[in-house]
Design a protein around this motif. Structure first.
Motif, PDB file in Angstrom:
ATOM      1  N   ASN A  45      17.059  29.955  28.683  1.00 41.09           N
ATOM      2  CA  ASN A  45      18.003  28.907  28.883  1.00 41.09           C
ATOM      3  C   ASN A  45      18.455  28.920  30.583  1.00 41.09           C
ATOM      4  O   ASN A  45      19.602  29.052  30.747  1.00 41.09           O
ATOM      5  CB  ASN A  45      19.389  29.019  27.852  1.00 41.09           C
ATOM      6  CG  ASN A  45      20.269  27.824  27.965  1.00 41.09           C
ATOM      7  OD1 ASN A  45      19.804  26.714  28.121  1.00 41.09           O
ATOM      8  ND2 ASN A  45      21.594  28.163  27.583  1.00 41.09           N
ATOM      9  N   THR A  47      17.244  26.962  34.294  1.00 40.96           N
ATOM     10  CA  THR A  47      16.604  25.833  34.779  1.00 40.96           C
ATOM     11  C   THR A  47      15.953  26.234  36.178  1.00 40.96           C
ATOM     12  O   THR A  47      15.817  27.528  36.609  1.00 40.96           O
ATOM     13  CB  THR A  47      17.505  24.442  35.193  1.00 40.96           C
ATOM     14  OG1 THR A  47      16.665  23.453  35.760  1.00 40.96           O
ATOM     15  CG2 THR A  47      18.576  24.973  36.441  1.00 40.96           C
ATOM     16  N   ASN A  48      15.212  25.412  36.888  1.00 38.93           N
ATOM     17  CA  ASN A  48      14.290  26.091  38.220  1.00 38.93           C
ATOM     18  C   ASN A  48      14.621  24.732  39.170  1.00 38.93           C
ATOM     19  O   ASN A  48      14.913  23.627  38.950  1.00 38.93           O
ATOM     20  CB  ASN A  48      13.068  26.402  37.633  1.00 38.93           C
ATOM     21  CG  ASN A  48      12.272  25.360  37.174  1.00 38.93           C
ATOM     22  OD1 ASN A  48      11.933  24.277  37.705  1.00 38.93           O
ATOM     23  ND2 ASN A  48      12.143  25.358  35.831  1.00 38.93           N
ATOM     24  N   GLN A  51      12.733  21.575  38.132  1.00 31.82           N
ATOM     25  CA  GLN A  51      13.557  20.715  37.116  1.00 31.82           C
ATOM     26  C   GLN A  51      14.650  19.947  38.120  1.00 31.82           C
ATOM     27  O   GLN A  51      14.720  18.600  37.657  1.00 31.82           O
ATOM     28  CB  GLN A  51      14.080  21.479  35.970  1.00 31.82           C
ATOM     29  CG  GLN A  51      12.901  21.818  35.141  1.00 31.82           C
ATOM     30  CD  GLN A  51      13.816  22.712  34.088  1.00 31.82           C
ATOM     31  OE1 GLN A  51      14.428  23.484  34.131  1.00 31.82           O
ATOM     32  NE2 GLN A  51      12.969  22.750  32.861  1.00 31.82           N
ATOM     33  N   LEU A  52      15.173  20.615  38.832  1.00 29.70           N
ATOM     34  CA  LEU A  52      16.313  20.022  39.553  1.00 29.70           C
ATOM     35  C   LEU A  52      15.940  18.672  40.541  1.00 29.70           C
ATOM     36  O   LEU A  52      16.303  17.853  40.532  1.00 29.70           O
ATOM     37  CB  LEU A  52      16.949  20.854  40.325  1.00 29.70           C
ATOM     38  CG  LEU A  52      17.779  22.157  39.686  1.00 29.70           C
ATOM     39  CD1 LEU A  52      18.256  23.207  40.558  1.00 29.70           C
ATOM     40  CD2 LEU A  52      18.933  21.340  38.927  1.00 29.70           C
TER      41      LEU A  52
END
Length: 142
Positions: A45, A47-48, A51-52
């Motif tokens: 769970n 993000t990276n 993805q942003l």
């Protein structure tokens, strides 16, 4: 290209690198970062940066299309959306990224959709920032 008038400046802080945290100066954005399994991380769970970037480019490009549609009188579908994909991989000097935007314009005439997307690609700040720097693919899906 330099800006004559900056109308908004976003400010965010990252700590811990790819396995850390990112926060905006106003506290609205506060997310845990982590490596995806494909890059040797635990996934989960988190993000990276890719993805942003995909989310930011998608939102920005959709905004650019709405701007162009209003300016140039295109009948853009209300159900329009953009799905961004950002890939990362090694380069001889380090790492690089590539981006794909899958632009969904349901029911829009193909020729009109192409004109809209081409004009938005000129207007979009992310498109301007990436131009000549990374490969960007625009897929129109109607």
């Amino acid at each position: 290209m330099s800006l004559e008038n900056v109308v908004y400046r976003a400010k965010a802080k990252a700590t811990g690198g790819r396995e850390g945290r990112a926060t905006s100066s106003d506290g609205v954005l506060d997310i845990q970062l982590g490596l995806p399994k494909e890059m040797g991380g635990a996934g989960g769970n988190v993000t990276n940066p890719e993805q942003l970037f995909a989310a930011g480019y998608s939102a920005c490009f959709l905004g650019a299309m709405k701007f162009v549609a209003g300016r140039d009188k295109f009948a853009m579908p209300k159900e329009a959306f953009v799905e961004g994909e950002v890939g990362i991989g090694p380069l001889p000097t380090g790492f690089g990224i590539e981006a794909t935007l899958n632009i969904h314009l349901p029911g829009m005439d193909s020729a009109e959709a192409k004109k809209l997307v081409d004009a938005a690609h000129i207007v979009c700040p992310y498109s301007n920032a990436t131009q000549g720097n990374i490969d960007v693919t625009l897929n129109i899906i109607n």
